[in-house]
Design an enzyme around this catalytic site. Sequence first.
Site, short mmCIF file in Angstrom:
data_model
loop_
_atom_site.label_atom_id
_atom_site.label_comp_id
_atom_site.label_asym_id
_atom_site.label_seq_id
_atom_site.Cartn_x
_atom_site.Cartn_y
_atom_site.Cartn_z
N ASN A 83 -19.79 -42.15 -0.64
CA ASN A 83 -19.02 -40.95 -0.31
C ASN A 83 -17.54 -41.21 -0.58
O ASN A 83 -17.10 -42.36 -0.51
CB ASN A 83 -19.20 -40.57 1.16
N HIS A 123 -17.16 -43.94 14.19
CA HIS A 123 -16.16 -44.31 13.18
C HIS A 123 -15.21 -43.16 12.91
O HIS A 123 -15.59 -41.99 12.91
CB HIS A 123 -16.90 -44.69 11.88
N GLU A 139 -25.90 -35.41 13.39
CA GLU A 139 -24.48 -35.68 13.64
C GLU A 139 -24.23 -35.94 15.11
O GLU A 139 -24.77 -35.27 15.98
CB GLU A 139 -23.62 -34.48 13.23
N ARG A 161 -9.96 -38.08 10.98
CA ARG A 161 -11.39 -37.76 10.88
C ARG A 161 -12.14 -38.66 11.85
O ARG A 161 -12.03 -39.87 11.77
CB ARG A 161 -11.89 -37.96 9.45
N ARG A 172 -1.20 -57.43 -16.53
CA ARG A 172 -1.90 -56.19 -16.90
C ARG A 172 -2.32 -55.37 -15.70
O ARG A 172 -2.62 -54.20 -15.81
CB ARG A 172 -3.16 -56.51 -17.71
N GLU A 194 -14.19 -57.63 -7.60
CA GLU A 194 -15.53 -57.11 -7.35
C GLU A 194 -15.48 -56.40 -6.02
O GLU A 194 -15.29 -57.03 -4.98
CB GLU A 194 -16.51 -58.29 -7.25
N LYS A 241 -14.34 -28.92 14.22
CA LYS A 241 -15.38 -29.71 14.88
C LYS A 241 -14.80 -30.90 15.64
O LYS A 241 -15.24 -31.21 16.74
CB LYS A 241 -16.37 -30.26 13.83
N ASP A 242 -13.82 -31.57 15.04
CA ASP A 242 -13.27 -32.78 15.66
C ASP A 242 -12.39 -32.49 16.88
O ASP A 242 -11.97 -33.40 17.58
CB ASP A 242 -12.50 -33.62 14.64
N TYR A 255 -16.70 -44.85 0.93
CA TYR A 255 -17.60 -45.64 1.76
C TYR A 255 -19.04 -45.54 1.30
O TYR A 255 -19.47 -44.54 0.75
CB TYR A 255 -17.47 -45.29 3.24
N HIS A 276 -17.11 -40.27 14.36
CA HIS A 276 -18.43 -39.77 14.00
C HIS A 276 -19.48 -40.88 13.96
O HIS A 276 -19.17 -42.04 13.73
CB HIS A 276 -18.38 -39.13 12.61
N LYS A 303 -21.95 -48.54 7.49
CA LYS A 303 -21.00 -48.12 6.46
C LYS A 303 -20.16 -49.31 6.00
O LYS A 303 -19.84 -50.19 6.79
CB LYS A 303 -20.03 -47.06 7.00
#
Length: 184
Positions: free
Chosen positions: A48, A118, A142, A58, A23, A28, A168-169, A131, A61, A71
């Site tokens: 998020n 990260h 930030e 990304r 199936r 978990e 920004k990055d 996350y 940060h 996280k």
Amino acid sequence: MEIIKTSIEGLVIIRPRIFSDSRGYFFESYSQRDFEKEVGDIHFVQDNESKSSYGVLRGLHFQKPPYAQSKLVRVIKGTVLDVAVDIRKGSPTYGKWEAVELSEDNKLQLFIPRGFAHGFSVLSKEALFQYKCDNFYHPEAEGAIAWDDPQLDIAWQLPKDSIILSAKDMKHPSLAELDSPFSI
């Protein structure tokens, strides 16, 4: 769940126990009881999710104290290379990084404690990334370091001309320029 230690203290990979049959599968994805027993007493307060296409990068940060965040990250669709960099002054692994491929197939998760930068790169056509954070996001807190810092020399598993960054990055300082707000 199985806990896989990395070469950096506190940074762990989590392999859930998966039950599969004709199936589909069940697992978990999070249990506060098991997480406390195996990893630590962390209380997540925010979940998020991001959707990104191939080549999106990304990071790297972090949130500065007192709004620092731990996280717990995972991918529900696609594949990413997830990277955590130790930015804790006084840590024997300061400036070291770990990379883990997270995917919908392997269902691995990465726990990133406070004091790490990260980021991730998307290796599949598309990725849905989820996350949990143990502190709420505060834009004024930030912080970031450059994804392409030559001192770090992170192998993002993407051709440079395929990398897609936010405005920004593109402008973060190198690790050497960072006055890290974290220490051990």
